[in-house]
Write an enzyme that holds these catalytic residues in place. Structure first.
Site, PDB file in Angstrom:
ATOM      1  N   LYS A   1       0.786  -1.352   0.017  1.00 27.91           N
ATOM      2  CA  LYS A   1       0.029   0.060  -0.146  1.00 27.91           C
ATOM      3  C   LYS A   1       0.789   1.327  -0.035  1.00 27.91           C
ATOM      4  O   LYS A   1       0.673   2.277  -0.817  1.00 27.91           O
ATOM      5  CB  LYS A   1      -1.100   0.099   1.129  1.00 27.91           C
ATOM      6  N   THR A   2       1.839   1.351   0.888  1.00 30.76           N
ATOM      7  CA  THR A   2       2.618   2.497   1.153  1.00 30.76           C
ATOM      8  C   THR A   2       3.567   2.669  -0.289  1.00 30.76           C
ATOM      9  O   THR A   2       3.627   4.016  -0.680  1.00 30.76           O
ATOM     10  CB  THR A   2       3.345   2.264   2.159  1.00 30.76           C
TER      11      THR A   2
ATOM     12  N   ASP B   1      -4.918   7.985   3.245  1.00 33.36           N
ATOM     13  CA  ASP B   1      -4.189   6.645   3.704  1.00 33.36           C
ATOM     14  C   ASP B   1      -5.283   6.241   4.682  1.00 33.36           C
ATOM     15  O   ASP B   1      -5.858   7.016   5.519  1.00 33.36           O
ATOM     16  CB  ASP B   1      -3.034   6.638   4.173  1.00 33.36           C
ATOM     17  N   GLU B   2      -5.719   4.899   4.848  1.00 34.12           N
ATOM     18  CA  GLU B   2      -6.248   4.343   5.892  1.00 34.12           C
ATOM     19  C   GLU B   2      -7.759   4.978   5.993  1.00 34.12           C
ATOM     20  O   GLU B   2      -8.457   5.162   7.062  1.00 34.12           O
ATOM     21  CB  GLU B   2      -5.646   4.404   7.325  1.00 34.12           C
TER      22      GLU B   2
ATOM     23  N   GLN C   1      -9.885  -4.007   7.606  1.00 34.55           N
ATOM     24  CA  GLN C   1      -8.995  -3.613   8.796  1.00 34.55           C
ATOM     25  C   GLN C   1      -9.568  -2.456   9.386  1.00 34.55           C
ATOM     26  O   GLN C   1      -8.915  -1.575  10.330  1.00 34.55           O
ATOM     27  CB  GLN C   1      -7.762  -3.331   8.577  1.00 34.55           C
TER      28      GLN C   1
ATOM     29  N   ARG D   1      -0.411  -9.481  10.930  1.00 31.12           N
ATOM     30  CA  ARG D   1       0.860  -9.074  11.167  1.00 31.12           C
ATOM     31  C   ARG D   1       1.924  -9.826  11.044  1.00 31.12           C
ATOM     32  O   ARG D   1       3.146  -9.552  10.871  1.00 31.12           O
ATOM     33  CB  ARG D   1       0.576  -8.294  12.795  1.00 31.12           C
TER      34      ARG D   1
END
Length: 750
Positions: free
Chosen positions: A41-42, A228-229, A259, A620
């Protein structure tokens, strides 16, 4: 400035998969990127920004990228420096929602009658104001929790509900109490020239609503907006993003509804689920390829989350090897569970393939860390707890910060009260004098500093009626503050700190002490001074304000230390966005994960959020994943039998490594002398239980009426087979719904 696109382009698109390339190169119009965990994503966000600059020729000044943590903002900016160079990266606006709003308000808050020099109140400051208002309103803090009241006010602000609107929508007595506190809380903030974190967002939105020309200016400036998010945005954040991007409609939101785990913080999953309702012509790209985890972990995560309904359908997949199976471990209690974790980490590190810093232990509630900490301390294994007392929350640091904040904003009543109470500046000024000063301030709708000014004869207002001795002391306080304000524009920030702690008598508390605790506190203050030296290169007129703003916006996860060899203990909520080669998810039991609140509320939406939280924990893990639960656990002051979480049942059995042999739960209970049996046949604490033949347990079915010696009469409402036993849900007439293990509950069928 556009620079050699034919040379840069291969670099920007190299090593991206097809979906990532589509997300990077879709420049204009609304874009929804649904990014699964570990899907790059980043990388997509930063390459997209670089592509817009290099390929579309857009000035970096015209790009706004919003993140949720300072850590994420720093990472994005660092990557962009590599991609577009330091000069262009510096021109971009990259930061959190709160930091972006602070930037806007510092420039334009005067348009809505808010002083642009406002102080930002953190959680502790807000609690101080709430308690003070409740005291003034004679509201019992034991009956009405200040923390709960603040949470309710924050929830209202996140939905853009003003005190007046809140009062008009009151439905019960508790809300009536909050409705009394809310306007007084806001008035106190205003008198103190302060904004809380919710106000940073809400006041920016009010600025735009009341000043269309100001909004138009920012719309024209920020021609490309990236968020983002996005699944974590609340209503005000949703409105802010939409308002800023409505000019050009060049909005790109990146997120994952699977998420979305901050509903308790007013995050609204509907913002991302309904994005295409707001923008029917939006391009939708799914990043489904996971680069982080083994295929066993990815397969488990995909199976877990597909049980949810509130989501955007997609498949999570990976090209990584299968790796180890997910290990399920059942411990007897939380102490044995912690011992297992510690011993397994020691074993893994002993192989030479794993370092302590590769390991993380994750849990649903902070209380679960106690047994872990004890075990880590006994075993002398290095560890850090993320989310403990953070640096800026330590008492001595808050005291020192209060001094600096008063220099920047004398109207800050919370900070002023703090330094009068905790430094020698307030020496000799008694509680009665402070009460009179605060009473004068409330009666005149002024700040505590205004009361001090009036007492010192520096105001046109009549002074409070206090005795001559107290008046002289207050005059000294006023003179000291004025001197420090004068110094703030003449010396470097670190030097100002030195002067301030001397003039207020704060440093004197730590001199010539042999108390180890006080020495440690002084070392913390020296560490703060070290931070301040980093601002000495700024002009004196802006250094203090810049430091206070940046320190106020530090997020909890930013305290994670990832350059030391230690195990990380962290809540699942704080772990989002992180990754570790080895992850232990502990306490995966009913009433912990999913949490008791979601079960008792019988809300499918809340259960789905708990499942998303479990999913976040699973994803994670990069290489090894352990899931543990205990046979019994001490919770809420008593030890009770547990039931392992329903979420474990969602994992395909072929992905799990189960214990090869384990004794039955009943036999383990009988063999543990010091523990109390949960059923009516309990023996006294510490009394050895006699060996007994297995008890004949009747098979139970929904609808049967049963009797329990402790809970009385009830009706079986649900039965689940569990490892040769039964987990039964019983609705008791006097005690409500209980989940019990049939072999231990000793239920009598009527």
């Amino acid at each position: 400035m556009q620079s050699q696109p034919d040379i840069r382009r291969p670099d920007l698109l190299a090593d991206l998969n097809e979906a990532q390339i589509q997300a990077v190169t879709t420049v204009d119009g609304p874009l929804l990127v649904v990014a699964g965990p570990g899907s790059g994503k980043t990388r997509v966000l930063t390459h997209r920004v670089a592509y817009i600059i290099e390929e579309a020729g857009v000035s970096p000044w015209n790009i706004l990228a919003v993140t949720f943590t300072n850590k994420a903002a720093r990472e994005m900016r660092d990557r962009l420096v590599h991609l577009v160079g330091a000069e262009d990266a510096h021109k971009l606006t990259v930061g959190t929602f709160h930091a972006t709003c602070v930037r806007i308000l510092r420039r334009d808050a005067h348009m809505i009658d808010v002083d642009p020099r406002f102080t930002i109140y953190d959680d502790g400051d807000q609690m101080d104001v709430i308690r003070r208002v409740m005291s003034a309103e004679n509201i019992d803090t034991k009956r009405f929790s200040p923390r709960a009241v603040l949470s309710r006010i924050s929830a209202a602000k996140s939905k853009f509900i003003t005190p007046k609107k809140f009062e008009e929508s009151v439905t019960d007595y508790y809300e009536e109490i909050v409705a009394r506190i809310y306007p007084q809380y806001q008035q106190t903030l205003r008198r103190n020239r302060a904004l809380d974190f919710d106000d940073l967002l809400g006041e920016t939105m009010r600025l735009f609503d009341e000043n269309p020309d100001v909004l138009a200016r920012y719309q024209d400036f920020y021609r490309y907006t990236l968020v983002d998010e996005y699944q974590d945005t609340n209503h005000v954040q949703y409105r802010l993003v939409k308002a800023l991007s409505d000019g050009t409609r060049n909005i790109c939101v990146v997120g994952d509804p699977d998420q979305s785990i901050y509903g308790w913080r007013q995050a609204d999953i509907r913002n991302i689920l309904d994005f295409k309702r707001d923008y029917p012509d939006a391009t939708e790209v799914h990043l489904e390829l996971n680069y982080r985890s083994t295929s066993s972990i990815v397969g488990a995560a995909d199976s877990i989350i597909k049980a949810n309904r509130q989501r955007i359908e997609r498949d999570l997949r990976t090209e990584n090897d299968a790796g180890d199976k997910i290990r399920i471990h059942e411990a007897y209690d939380e102490t044995q569970e912690a011992s297992f974790v510690v011993n397994e980490i020691r074993r893994l590190v002993g192989t030479g393939d794993v370092r302590y810093q590769d390991c993380a232990v994750m849990y649903r509630t902070n209380a679960q860390s106690r047994a872990l900490e004890e075990s880590f301390v006994r075993s002398e294994l290095p560890y850090q707890i993320v989310g403990g007392t953070r640096f800026y929350e330590r008492k001595e640091i808050k005291d020192a910060m209060a001094i600096l904040r008063i220099i920047a904003n004398p109207q800050d009543g919370v900070s002023l009260q703090r330094i009068l109470n905790n430094t020698n500046l307030g020496k000799g000024i008694g509680a009665r004098t402070l009460e009179l000063l605060n009473g004068w301030a409330t009666a005149n709708q002024r700040s505590l500093y205004d009361a001090i000014e009036a007492t010192a004869g520096q105001s046109h207002l009549p002074p409070p009626e206090i005795n001559n001795r107290a008046t002289n002391l207050i005059y000294g306080v006023h003179q000291t503050i004025m001197k420090l304000i004068d110094q703030s524009t003449q010396v470097h920030l670190s030097k100002l700190f030195d002067i301030a702690i001397e003039e207020t008598g704060f440093a004197a508390q730590f001199r010539e002490t042999v108390d180890p605790d006080m020495m440690e506190r002084w070392e913390n203050l020296l560490q703060l001074r070290g931070v301040l030296t980093g601002y000495d290169e700024l002009r004196e007129e802006i250094a203090l304000e810049t430091f206070l703003e940046e320190s106020a916006l530090v997020a909890g996860q930013d305290t994670l230390v990832d350059d030391e060899n230690q195990v990380t203990l962290i809540t699942l909520h704080a772990a989002k966005g992180l990754e570790f080669p080895v992850v232990f998810l502990i306490g995966v039991e009913e009433r912990i994960l999913p949490h008791a609140r979601s079960i008792d509320a019988q809300s499918e939406n809340e259960i789905e959020e708990e499942r998303r939280l479990f999913y976040v924990g699973v994803t994670r893990a990069m290489q090894k994943l352990y899931i543990t639960y205990a046979f019994r656990r001490a919770m809420y002051g008593q030890s009770d039998v547990t039931v392992r979480s329903r979420f474990i049942e969602s994992i395909p059995p072929d992905l799990l490594e189960l214990p090869t042999q384990k004794p039955s739960r009943a036999s383990r209970t009988a063999s543990r002398a010091p523990m109390e049996d949960p059923g009516p046949r309990s023996f006294g604490r510490g009394t050895p239980q006699p060996e007994a033949p297995p008890v004949e347990v009747p098979k139970l079915n929904p609808g049967q009426r049963v009797f329990h010696n402790r809970f009385g009469d009830g009706t079986v409402t649900e039965v689940r087979d569990r490892h040769g036993d039964q987990e039964v849900t019983v609705e008791f007439k006097r005690h409500g719904q209980k989940r019990l293990v049939a072999s231990l509950a000793n239920l009598t069928v009527d």
